[in-house]
Design an enzyme around this catalytic site. Structure first.
Site, PDB file in Angstrom:
ATOM      1  N   GLU A  55      21.419   9.985  34.141  1.00  0.00           N
ATOM      2  CA  GLU A  55      20.784   8.700  33.891  1.00  0.00           C
ATOM      3  C   GLU A  55      19.472   8.558  34.665  1.00  0.00           C
ATOM      4  O   GLU A  55      18.476   8.054  34.129  1.00  0.00           O
ATOM      5  CB  GLU A  55      21.729   7.552  34.276  1.00  0.00           C
ATOM      6  N   THR A 224      50.420  39.335  45.342  1.00  0.00           N
ATOM      7  CA  THR A 224      51.548  38.882  46.161  1.00  0.00           C
ATOM      8  C   THR A 224      51.668  39.638  47.469  1.00  0.00           C
ATOM      9  O   THR A 224      51.840  39.045  48.538  1.00  0.00           O
ATOM     10  CB  THR A 224      52.861  39.027  45.360  1.00  0.00           C
ATOM     11  N   GLY A 294      45.620  40.211  33.645  1.00  0.00           N
ATOM     12  CA  GLY A 294      46.160  40.652  32.362  1.00  0.00           C
ATOM     13  C   GLY A 294      47.321  39.877  31.787  1.00  0.00           C
ATOM     14  O   GLY A 294      47.498  38.689  32.045  1.00  0.00           O
ATOM     15  N   HIS A 298      48.536  35.950  32.118  1.00  0.00           N
ATOM     16  CA  HIS A 298      48.439  35.067  30.959  1.00  0.00           C
ATOM     17  C   HIS A 298      49.794  34.441  30.644  1.00  0.00           C
ATOM     18  O   HIS A 298      49.892  33.233  30.372  1.00  0.00           O
ATOM     19  CB  HIS A 298      47.951  35.851  29.736  1.00  0.00           C
TER      20      HIS A 298
END
Length: 366
Positions: A55, A224, A294, A298
């Site tokens: 703005e 991990t 991978g 997913h």
């Protein structure tokens, strides 16, 4: 002015916001257009965090022509002092007559207060111009504000039979030049990109933006046990490793010495708890997260319903046995499968890009 004209100017505001090459997180990417006597006299798009909002930039471009003009802005103007001053104050001072917005700001600090401040100062307001389109554009910001987690997009380049690599791990290159360039463009729009340890080990990805102009995202790896070597190209300044409590301490220190941030996450069913990881990333200002796999990673995001969108690049190749784009047990019936809502399909050379929001079975997830 008729409704079609209002839509036209809001569509222009959306267009300039969507075409911006920079990132604004944790602020939203807002577009603004100022119209006087049927002509655009000022435009603006929000700049990187800490810099001017859309703005203010549009008002400066309009100058005196802003007095008595109409403003179209994709998101309700802010009314509080953050790193910058309130946009509502600048709008009132400039003498704008009417403000048309796409959606109300989900941030509770604003959430209707911006429009109320304008109305109290005599500026007429109307919300909901191209509301659905503006909501889609600001979906990541809304997710970030309401749930304190990033918007998650799953991305992969794959063969016709859903393979991202051969059994031996070869994946270069499944897709062609145009698809890879487009994937880098997608990467440039996201605040962070995430892979699992197996992908980092086999592909040795840099996770940087190279084929188009743009800033590198934060690089995130889930490992991990801290199994990756510190000399992996994924580590260094601008990277984060999430690990479990039992991770090797010496490796963690070596990785930390590269400049990487190292964060311990709790385990859940033998894998890192994604809810905690997403919350940690939000704390780092990550509004949009690109997950480049991978297949196991997913699958984790899908199974826990944290994936919001998918963008798959499909090459006209058949690999046969190989690494799957989604490594999860098959669903029991087609009705239990995931699907893409209103998928957008784009041809890129010999390849096809398929993008869309993820629909979860038996869920009202938006």
């Amino acid at each position: 002015m008729n409704s079609a004209s209002h839509d036209q100017y809001m569509r222009r505001a959306l267009s300039i916001a969507a075409s911006a090459s920079h990132r604004t997180s944790p602020n939203p990417m807002v577009g603004c257009v100022i119209v006087r006597d049927g002509e655009i006299v000022g435009e603006g798009v929000t700049q990187p965090a800490g810099q001017e909002h859309a703005e203010v930039i549009a008002l400066r471009a309009a100058g005196e022509a802003a007095r008595g003009a109409d403003m179209y802005v994709t998101l309700e103007p802010c009314c509080h002092v953050g790193r910058t001053g309130p946009c509502t104050e600048a709008i009132i001072t400039a003498g704008v007559a009417r403000v048309f917005t796409g959606i109300i700001d989900p941030n509770p600090v604003v959430h209707g207060n911006g429009l109320q401040a304008l109305e109290s100062a005599g500026v007429r307001t109307r919300n909901g111009v191209l509301g659905a389109e503006c909501a889609t554009h600001h979906a990541a910001f809304s997710r970030f504000i309401r749930e304190s987690r990033p918007w998650v997009t799953l991305k992969a380049g794959m063969s016709l039979d859903g393979r991202i690599a051969t059994l031996g791990g070869d994946s270069k290159w499944i897709t062609g030049d145009e698809a890879r360039k487009d994937a880098h463009r997608l990467r440039a729009t996201c605040d962070a990109v995430l892979v699992g340890a197996e992908t980092a080990r086999l592909d040795e990805p840099k996770l940087t933006v190279r084929l188009v102009d743009g800033d590198d995202p934060l690089r995130v790896v889930l490992d991990t046990n801290a199994s990756l070597d510190a000399d992996s190209p994924i580590f260094g300044d601008g990277s984060v490793l999430f690990h479990g409590e039992a991770a090797d301490r010496e490796r963690l220190e070596a990785i930390k010495a590269t400049g990487a941030r190292v964060i311990c996450a709790p385990m859940d069913g033998g894998r890192l708890r994604l809810s905690v990881i997403l919350a940690e990333l939000a704390q780092l200002g990550v509004v949009s997260l690109l997950v480049e796999g991978g297949g196991q990673v997913h699958a984790s995001f899908l199974e826990e319903r944290f994936a919001d969108e998918a963008c798959f690049y499909v090459a006209p190749k058949i690999v046969g046995e190989g690494r799957s784009v989604i490594s999860t047990p098959s669903v029991g019936s087609i009705s239990e499968s995931w699907s893409l809502a209103r998928p957008q399909i784009t041809k890129l050379g010999d390849d096809v890009r398929i993008c869309g929001r993820i629909n979860y079975p038996n869920s009202d997830k938006d």
